[in-house]
Every structure is written in structure tokens, then in C-alpha cells.
Design a protein around this motif. Structure first.
Motif, PDB file in Angstrom:
ATOM      1  N   PRO A   1     -11.417  -3.610 -11.036  1.00 22.72           N
ATOM      2  CA  PRO A   1     -12.242  -2.942 -12.054  1.00 22.72           C
ATOM      3  C   PRO A   1     -11.880  -1.475 -12.293  1.00 22.72           C
ATOM      4  O   PRO A   1     -12.364  -0.868 -13.232  1.00 22.72           O
ATOM      5  N   THR A   2     -11.018  -0.920 -11.439  1.00 22.99           N
ATOM      6  CA  THR A   2     -10.665   0.509 -11.556  1.00 22.99           C
ATOM      7  C   THR A   2      -9.326   0.648 -12.275  1.00 22.99           C
ATOM      8  O   THR A   2      -8.579  -0.318 -12.390  1.00 22.99           O
ATOM      9  N   LEU A   3      -9.051   1.872 -12.729  1.00 27.39           N
ATOM     10  CA  LEU A   3      -7.831   2.094 -13.516  1.00 27.39           C
ATOM     11  C   LEU A   3      -6.703   2.585 -12.606  1.00 27.39           C
ATOM     12  O   LEU A   3      -6.877   3.543 -11.871  1.00 27.39           O
ATOM     13  N   ASN A   4      -5.546   1.922 -12.671  1.00 26.02           N
ATOM     14  CA  ASN A   4      -4.387   2.368 -11.885  1.00 26.02           C
ATOM     15  C   ASN A   4      -3.453   3.177 -12.774  1.00 26.02           C
ATOM     16  O   ASN A   4      -3.556   3.137 -13.993  1.00 26.02           O
TER      17      ASN A   4
ATOM     18  N   GLU B   1      -0.423  14.211   0.395  1.00 24.71           N
ATOM     19  CA  GLU B   1      -1.026  13.189  -0.470  1.00 24.71           C
ATOM     20  C   GLU B   1      -0.108  12.000  -0.749  1.00 24.71           C
ATOM     21  O   GLU B   1      -0.586  10.881  -0.903  1.00 24.71           O
ATOM     22  N   LEU B   2       1.201  12.261  -0.818  1.00 26.41           N
ATOM     23  CA  LEU B   2       2.113  11.168  -1.184  1.00 26.41           C
ATOM     24  C   LEU B   2       3.100  10.801  -0.085  1.00 26.41           C
ATOM     25  O   LEU B   2       3.221   9.634   0.293  1.00 26.41           O
ATOM     26  N   ILE B   3       3.816  11.802   0.408  1.00 23.90           N
ATOM     27  CA  ILE B   3       4.960  11.494   1.282  1.00 23.90           C
ATOM     28  C   ILE B   3       4.510  10.943   2.640  1.00 23.90           C
ATOM     29  O   ILE B   3       5.020   9.918   3.096  1.00 23.90           O
ATOM     30  N   ASP B   4       3.536  11.600   3.259  1.00 19.65           N
ATOM     31  CA  ASP B   4       3.085  11.109   4.571  1.00 19.65           C
ATOM     32  C   ASP B   4       2.552   9.677   4.512  1.00 19.65           C
ATOM     33  O   ASP B   4       3.006   8.824   5.279  1.00 19.65           O
ATOM     34  N   PRO B   5       1.602   9.376   3.614  1.00 21.09           N
ATOM     35  CA  PRO B   5       1.132   7.983   3.583  1.00 21.09           C
ATOM     36  C   PRO B   5       2.237   6.989   3.228  1.00 21.09           C
ATOM     37  O   PRO B   5       2.284   5.881   3.777  1.00 21.09           O
TER      38      PRO B   5
ATOM     39  N   ALA C   1       0.829  -1.220   0.000  1.00 18.74           N
ATOM     40  CA  ALA C   1       0.000   0.000   0.000  1.00 18.74           C
ATOM     41  C   ALA C   1       0.855   1.259   0.000  1.00 18.74           C
ATOM     42  O   ALA C   1       1.766   1.408   0.813  1.00 18.74           O
ATOM     43  N   SER C   2       0.587   2.137  -0.945  1.00 24.28           N
ATOM     44  CA  SER C   2       1.258   3.435  -1.040  1.00 24.28           C
ATOM     45  C   SER C   2       0.589   4.171  -2.191  1.00 24.28           C
ATOM     46  O   SER C   2       0.265   3.547  -3.206  1.00 24.28           O
ATOM     47  N   PRO C   3       0.352   5.466  -2.044  1.00 30.02           N
ATOM     48  CA  PRO C   3      -0.339   6.152  -3.139  1.00 30.02           C
ATOM     49  C   PRO C   3       0.548   6.294  -4.374  1.00 30.02           C
ATOM     50  O   PRO C   3       1.711   6.656  -4.246  1.00 30.02           O
ATOM     51  N   PHE C   4       0.014   5.986  -5.537  1.00 32.04           N
ATOM     52  CA  PHE C   4       0.750   6.145  -6.801  1.00 32.04           C
ATOM     53  C   PHE C   4      -0.049   7.039  -7.742  1.00 32.04           C
ATOM     54  O   PHE C   4      -0.910   6.563  -8.475  1.00 32.04           O
ATOM     55  N   TYR C   5       0.230   8.328  -7.656  1.00 30.16           N
ATOM     56  CA  TYR C   5      -0.387   9.337  -8.528  1.00 30.16           C
ATOM     57  C   TYR C   5       0.693  10.352  -8.899  1.00 30.16           C
ATOM     58  O   TYR C   5       1.624  10.570  -8.129  1.00 30.16           O
TER      59      TYR C   5
END
Ligand code: NDP
Length: 319
Positions: A195-198, A93-97, A80-84
Motif C-alpha cells: 500500500p506504500t509508494l516505492n 542511510e544507504l551504504i552500511d545497510p 532488502a536494501s534501502p532504495f532512496y
């Protein structure tokens, strides 16, 4: 054997859960929202899920959130880690999580004596971005580490989040005697289970869905099945250690567009580059360590075809 996968609803994690179930493991899987069928239905439908998949609710930023997920597991796969790329506040949005989340999961591992090894899903983002020249004769390998100042100066926020997360993870693992291995894949493509787009599948979708130009960028590419398999091998092979880069081939987007054109001549693919600068050069990434895990390295052509077929099947494209 009981193992844990964090961020189980994601693109890579869904494949990891699928392969773990097929290998007979009991999987404790964390998701952010267990009540959202888009995040869980495809997992619950996997072979073996009814008998051996348990879903848990956990958030990267909630302290202690992973205690009950990790408890009793021999392996912890932390994906788990945000990839945007498109963010307004990179810290929040990215570094903390990425960083706090990784430390949060590792902290839960210190409380559970059952945990034998942690396999961290890091990225080539934490390897190759240090300002050193990258040209076709340069071979990037596991000794490289991305440089956080370089990432900040270049505003590469996702890259920075993965670099900081891996760095903090190694420090924490060392201080707390955790046996950790990291998997460092490049752009991951291949069939989608969710079903969602990564983000990485979206890079292929945007090329085939009417883009007028392709980005002037060269990336490493790797199939999601190789990535999931590498995670499992990194746990199952006792001598596995350190980092494992995973790249089948580095290719400029012009080459990716050409392969897609050869595979699907009827698609309208971009023929022009987004800028008139020279093409960003390709480079090599060593396969030596990953080969020791028995990785197949599915060819880029096959991975691209599988991605397109999957995008069709999931109705992201209707031609
Ligand atoms: P996805 O976006 O499909 O998966 C990301 C996962 O992280 C999702 O399950 C998401 O949960 C979860 N997540 C994000 N923020 C939080 C949070 N605050 N609390 C709990 N869970 C959270 O991407 P990928 O499968 O591609 O990425 C998985 C991992 O692989 C990441 O660590 C990424 O950095 C790494 N990676 C990916 C590459 C690629 O090309 N795809 C390349 C190299 C590394 P939710 O579904 O609820 O949003």
C-alpha cells in the motif's frame, strides 16, 4: 520446499513472495516491523499465505538477525536494501545497510547447510556506472561493473551502495563457497502489491502528478513481474550462474512522458525537459543472458499502463 525472502514487504519482494507461494513454496519472509499492518497485511492476504507464509523480524544492521530466517531454507532471496535518492548521510542511510546487511545475510547462510543457492537482488546500478560512454550503439552487458570512484565523484550514493554491496557479496560468496546468482534490474515498474509508494513507482507518479518538466535522464525499464520471475528462475534452473541484467528497453524520460500521453491523453504530462542540455543518450542492455531464464520482457507501454492503473487503484492519483 522452503525458501527465504529478505525485505519481504518491499515492492519487488512482495511480488516475489506472491509468485513463490503460487508455485507451492513455503516462504520464510523477513520484515523490519512485523507489527505494522502496512508492511504485512498485503503479504498475509496472498494466496497460500495462511498455510505457507511465515513472517520473521530482522534488521540488516543487526548481526545474526537473519539466522533463524535462513535456517532450513534451500533458497535465500536477498532483496532488502534501502532504495532512496534523498539522503543526508549516504554512509549511514544507504551504504552500511546495503553492504553490512548483505554480508550479514550471507553470513547467516554459511551457518545453514540447507542453503543451496543465494539469489541477490542487485541492480543495473552495479553494472552501468563506470564512466564508459553510453550511446545508442553501446550494448551494456553482465561483464560491465560500475566503478566506485566514478560513483563517489558523481555523488551517486544509491548506485555506490548497490555496487559495493554486490562486490562484497561476490567476494564473500567466493571465500565461503556460496552458490550465488545476482539479478540486476533497471527501473522496476508495474503493479504495486504493497500500500506504500516505492521509489521507482514514484518516478512514474511524479510525471503524471503535475510535474512541469521531465528529468534529462535515460533509464532502462523492466516490469516487476519479470523481475520476480527472474529471481525464481535463477534458483530453479541449476545451470543459472553469475549476473543477469534485466532491461526491457532503455528510454529517455521524454519518451516515457510521450507513451504516458498516448495512453492517457487527458493527463497533463510535462512537455519540457528539466534543463536545456542535449538529451542524455539512450543505450542498449543485452537481453541474451536474461532470455536464457525464460524472461518475457513485458513491453514498456504495458508496464507503464499497469503502473498507472495500480497507482489509481491505490489512490495515489484521483483523476
Ligand atoms: P522497497 O523500498 O519497496 O523495498 C526495500 C526493502 O528493503 C523494504 O522491504 C525495506 O524494509 C528493506 N530495508 C531497507 N532497509 C532495511 C534495514 N535496515 N533492515 C531491514 N530491511 C530493510 O524497494 P524495491 O522493492 O524497489 O527494492 C528491493 C530491492 O531491489 C533493493 O535491493 C533495490 O536496491 C533493488 N532494486 C530496485 C529497483 C527498482 O527500480 N525498484 C531496481 C534495481 C534494484 P521496510 O519496508 O521496513 O522499509
Amino acid at each position: 520446499k522452503i525458501v527465504c525472502v529478505t525485505g519481504a514487504s518491499g515492492y519487488i519482494a512482495s511480488w516475489l513472495v506472491k509468485l513463490l507461494l503460487l508455485r507451492g513454496y513455503t516462504v520464510k519472509a523477513s520484515v523490519r516491523d512485523p507489527n505494522n499492518p502496512k508492511k504485512t497485511q498485503h503479504l498475509l492476504a496472498l494466496e497460500g499465505a495462511e498455510e505457507r507464509l511465515q513472517l520473521f523480524k530482522a534488521d540488516l544492521l543487526e548481526e545474526g538477525s537473519f539466522d533463524s530466517v535462513v535456517d532450513g531454507c534451500e533458497a535465500v532471496f536477498h532483496t532488502a536494501s534501502p532504495f532512496y535518492y534523498d539522503v543526508t548521510d549516504p554512509q549511514i542511510e544507504l551504504i552500511d545497510p546495503a553492504v553490512k546487511g548483505t554480508l550479514n545475510v550471507l553470513n547467516s547462510c554459511t551457518k545453514s547447510p540447507s542453503v543451496k543457492r543465494v539469489v541477490l537482488t542487485s541492480s543495473i546500478a552495479a553494472v552501468a556506472y563506470n564512466g564508459k560512454p553510453r550511446t545508442p550503439d553501446v550494448v551494456v552487458d553482465e561483464t560491465w561493473f560500475s566503478n566506485t570512484d566514478f560513483c563517489r565523484e558523481s555523488k551517486l550514493w544509491y548506485v555506490l551502495s548497490k555496487t559495493l554491496a554486490e562486490e562484497s557479496a561476490w567476494n564473500f560468496a567466493k571465500e565461503n563457497g556460496i552458490d550465488m546468482v545476482s539479478i540486476n534490474p533497471a527501473m522496476v515498474i508495474g503493479p504495486l502489491l504493497q500500500p506504500t509508494l516505492n521509489t521507482s513507482a514514484a518516478a512514474v507518479l511524479s510525471l503524471i502528478k503535475g510535474a512541469h518538466t521531465f528529468p534529462n535522464a535515460s533509464f532502462g525499464w523492466i516490469n516487476v513481474k519479470d523481475v520476480a520471475n527472474a529471481h525464481i528462475q535463477a534458483f530453479e534452473i541449476p545451470s543459472a550462474s553469475g549476473r543477469y541484467c534485466l532491461v526491457e528497453r532503455v528510454a529517455h524520460y521524454s519518451e516515457v512522458a510521450k507513451i504516458l500521453h498516448d495512453l492517457y491523453p487527458s493527463f497533463k504530462l510535462p512537455e519540457k525537459c528539466a534543463d536545456d542540455k542535449p538529451y542524455v543518450p539512450t543505450f542498449q542492455v543485452s537481453k541474451e543472458k536474461a532470455s536464457s531464464l525464460g524472461i518475457e520482457f513485458i513491453p514498456l507501454e504495458v508496464s507503464l499502463a499497469e503502473t498507472v492503473e495500480s497507482l489509481k487503484e491505490k489512490e495515489f492519483i484521483d483523476f
